[in-house]
Write an enzyme that holds these catalytic residues in place. Sequence first.
Site, PDB file in Angstrom:
ATOM      1  N   LEU A 232      -0.822 -10.894   0.077  1.00  0.00           N
ATOM      2  CA  LEU A 232      -0.188 -11.288   1.338  1.00  0.00           C
ATOM      3  C   LEU A 232      -1.212 -11.314   2.475  1.00  0.00           C
ATOM      4  O   LEU A 232      -1.307 -12.291   3.211  1.00  0.00           O
ATOM      5  CB  LEU A 232       0.945 -10.295   1.652  1.00  0.00           C
ATOM      6  CG  LEU A 232       1.800 -10.553   2.889  1.00  0.00           C
ATOM      7  CD1 LEU A 232       2.635 -11.815   2.714  1.00  0.00           C
ATOM      8  CD2 LEU A 232       2.738  -9.366   3.154  1.00  0.00           C
ATOM      9  N   SER A 233      -1.993 -10.242   2.596  1.00  0.00           N
ATOM     10  CA  SER A 233      -2.899 -10.106   3.749  1.00  0.00           C
ATOM     11  C   SER A 233      -4.053 -11.108   3.697  1.00  0.00           C
ATOM     12  O   SER A 233      -4.516 -11.489   2.623  1.00  0.00           O
ATOM     13  CB  SER A 233      -3.496  -8.698   3.788  1.00  0.00           C
ATOM     14  OG  SER A 233      -2.479  -7.779   4.018  1.00  0.00           O
ATOM     15  N   GLU A 234      -4.497 -11.482   4.883  1.00  0.00           N
ATOM     16  CA  GLU A 234      -5.638 -12.399   5.000  1.00  0.00           C
ATOM     17  C   GLU A 234      -6.620 -11.820   6.012  1.00  0.00           C
ATOM     18  O   GLU A 234      -6.253 -10.942   6.804  1.00  0.00           O
ATOM     19  CB  GLU A 234      -5.156 -13.773   5.492  1.00  0.00           C
ATOM     20  CG  GLU A 234      -4.225 -14.444   4.502  1.00  0.00           C
ATOM     21  CD  GLU A 234      -3.848 -15.864   4.895  1.00  0.00           C
ATOM     22  OE1 GLU A 234      -4.326 -16.326   5.965  1.00  0.00           O
ATOM     23  OE2 GLU A 234      -3.100 -16.479   4.138  1.00  0.00           O
TER      24      GLU A 234
ATOM     25  N   SER B 263      -1.001  -7.658   9.592  1.00  0.00           N
ATOM     26  CA  SER B 263       0.301  -7.249  10.129  1.00  0.00           C
ATOM     27  C   SER B 263       1.148  -8.460  10.523  1.00  0.00           C
ATOM     28  O   SER B 263       2.356  -8.457  10.366  1.00  0.00           O
ATOM     29  CB  SER B 263       0.102  -6.363  11.363  1.00  0.00           C
ATOM     30  OG  SER B 263      -0.520  -5.158  10.985  1.00  0.00           O
TER      31      SER B 263
ATOM     32  N   ARG C 251       8.478  -0.392   0.403  1.00  0.00           N
ATOM     33  CA  ARG C 251       8.010   0.507   1.481  1.00  0.00           C
ATOM     34  C   ARG C 251       8.534   1.916   1.290  1.00  0.00           C
ATOM     35  O   ARG C 251       7.837   2.885   1.567  1.00  0.00           O
ATOM     36  CB  ARG C 251       8.442  -0.041   2.838  1.00  0.00           C
ATOM     37  CG  ARG C 251       7.434  -1.000   3.395  1.00  0.00           C
ATOM     38  CD  ARG C 251       7.782  -1.482   4.770  1.00  0.00           C
ATOM     39  NE  ARG C 251       6.801  -2.481   5.194  1.00  0.00           N
ATOM     40  CZ  ARG C 251       7.055  -3.458   6.036  1.00  0.00           C
ATOM     41  NH1 ARG C 251       8.273  -3.588   6.553  1.00  0.00           N
ATOM     42  NH2 ARG C 251       6.112  -4.308   6.366  1.00  0.00           N
TER      43      ARG C 251
ATOM     44  N   GLN D 281      -7.096  23.225   6.160  1.00  0.00           N
ATOM     45  CA  GLN D 281      -7.361  24.361   7.052  1.00  0.00           C
ATOM     46  C   GLN D 281      -7.135  25.697   6.331  1.00  0.00           C
ATOM     47  O   GLN D 281      -7.943  26.614   6.419  1.00  0.00           O
ATOM     48  CB  GLN D 281      -6.429  24.259   8.272  1.00  0.00           C
ATOM     49  CG  GLN D 281      -6.851  25.101   9.454  1.00  0.00           C
ATOM     50  CD  GLN D 281      -8.132  24.579  10.102  1.00  0.00           C
ATOM     51  OE1 GLN D 281      -8.550  23.446   9.875  1.00  0.00           O
ATOM     52  NE2 GLN D 281      -8.782  25.438  10.866  1.00  0.00           N
TER      53      GLN D 281
ATOM     54  N   GLY E 198     -13.415  26.668   3.698  1.00  0.00           N
ATOM     55  CA  GLY E 198     -14.525  25.878   3.153  1.00  0.00           C
ATOM     56  C   GLY E 198     -14.144  25.138   1.877  1.00  0.00           C
ATOM     57  O   GLY E 198     -14.566  23.990   1.646  1.00  0.00           O
TER      58      GLY E 198
ATOM     59  N   GLU F 288       0.920  -1.941   3.249  1.00  0.00           N
ATOM     60  CA  GLU F 288       2.358  -2.290   3.212  1.00  0.00           C
ATOM     61  C   GLU F 288       3.032  -2.069   4.571  1.00  0.00           C
ATOM     62  O   GLU F 288       4.168  -1.597   4.644  1.00  0.00           O
ATOM     63  CB  GLU F 288       3.083  -1.559   2.084  1.00  0.00           C
ATOM     64  CG  GLU F 288       2.778  -2.212   0.742  1.00  0.00           C
ATOM     65  CD  GLU F 288       3.462  -1.566  -0.423  1.00  0.00           C
ATOM     66  OE1 GLU F 288       4.695  -1.439  -0.374  1.00  0.00           O
ATOM     67  OE2 GLU F 288       2.757  -1.197  -1.375  1.00  0.00           O
TER      68      GLU F 288
ATOM     69  N   SER G 286       1.599   2.042  10.296  1.00  0.00           N
ATOM     70  CA  SER G 286       2.576   2.870  11.033  1.00  0.00           C
ATOM     71  C   SER G 286       3.040   2.150  12.297  1.00  0.00           C
ATOM     72  O   SER G 286       4.225   2.188  12.643  1.00  0.00           O
ATOM     73  CB  SER G 286       1.945   4.212  11.415  1.00  0.00           C
ATOM     74  OG  SER G 286       1.708   4.969  10.251  1.00  0.00           O
TER      75      SER G 286
END
Length: 384
Positions: free
Chosen positions: A128-130, A135, A244, A338, A342, A365, A368
Amino acid sequence: MPDRSFLTWPFFEDHHRALAADLEAWCAASLSDIDHSDTDKACISLVAMLGEAGWLTYSAIDPDAPGKLDVRSLCLIRETLARHDGLADFAFAMQGLGTGAVSLFGTETQRDWLHKTRAGTALSAFALSEPRSGSDVAHMDMTATRDGNGYRLNGEKTWISNGGIADIYTVFVRTGEAAGAKGLSAFLVPADTPGLRVAERLDVMAPHPLARLSFEDVRLDANAMIGLPGQGFKIAMSVLDVFRSTVAAAALGFARRALDASLIRVKQRELFGAPLSEMQMVQGHIAEMALDVDAAALLVYRAAWAKDMGAARVSREAAMAKLFSTDQAQSVIDRSVQLHGGEGVRVGSIPEKLYREIRALRIYEGASDVQKIVIARAVLAGND
Ligand code: COS
């Protein structure tokens, strides 16, 4: 053992509870030592394993007895796989997303591909994305122009998961019946179609197969079109309405893993003469993590349940689930880092892997920010 109490919620039926238990046992037996050193190879072998075990039968409709996708099952599977192995979740998810348009709108001939994708012998992808439109789907550039009784596709798609290893691509292009959203169509394109090539493989912080694809004069018969000319935008949105919620479920799986690892850590690790779990500041973290996980789960399974109950559109519910679950999972995982000190930033530790893994889910997908647009529009319109 992760919290299983959510399975008693009224969103589920007994077959969902059985599915969750069976898959949990399979994951424990099968996913503990997947070799991730070659991502493509790992992904192909995970698809084969998932197919052999029968889990991929949930990823697409049965081509011989077309019914509906069960979104609660999809979410339970993604949540469980993500908790065990992010790449296993990815492998499952792409078999569904890549064939979603065929499951929902495909012809009998197009549905034939589902025999292979459900068996794990063919991989699928959703293109879908290009480069200029991720978006803003309605303004994509890639075109399909009429050519005799078929079409010629020209343009580029990018950020395509399974790009380079997929056998079949669902590709959205501009066919020009009208301006914007009403001028797009969907096509099913086998990977070996002349003119389709991988222009670039893309490396990301949590490795999975990803590519930019180039289409140069890719000739397709008219029967490669999924649905009707001009229906492409609605097809894409309908597929995203289903999947989604499942991205939200994957984020939930990552968050549960982070919480589980943190619970072990704070009970075992002593500081100032007592286990971390006895410190109120640590208890504050644990309380907030558990709250985020439960709230995300409620939104995920509300959206899945609404779709399964026959809602025509669940854009608002699915967008809320994805926005909240992915954002909160990021925060749960950050707290887990957290609490691990370490160890939490040590390469290969559970929190470190989850920290890299979760970030992309707030982008793909529908970022936010896009989910906020979808929610606000639905709320302002007073319905969905
Ligand atoms: N199901 C069915 N139809 C839908 C729909 C859905 N979920 N969502 C929208 N439509 C319809 C609308 O009803 C409208 O049709 P009518 O004009 O006949 O009413 C048409 O599609 C256009 O919708 P809209 O006006 O909302 O289009 P926009 O261009 O404004 O859409 C957003 C904007 C941002 C919502 C859309 O482009 C989007 O979801 N973008 C994110 C895409 C994405 O997820 N990209 C990542 C790639 S996948 S990894």
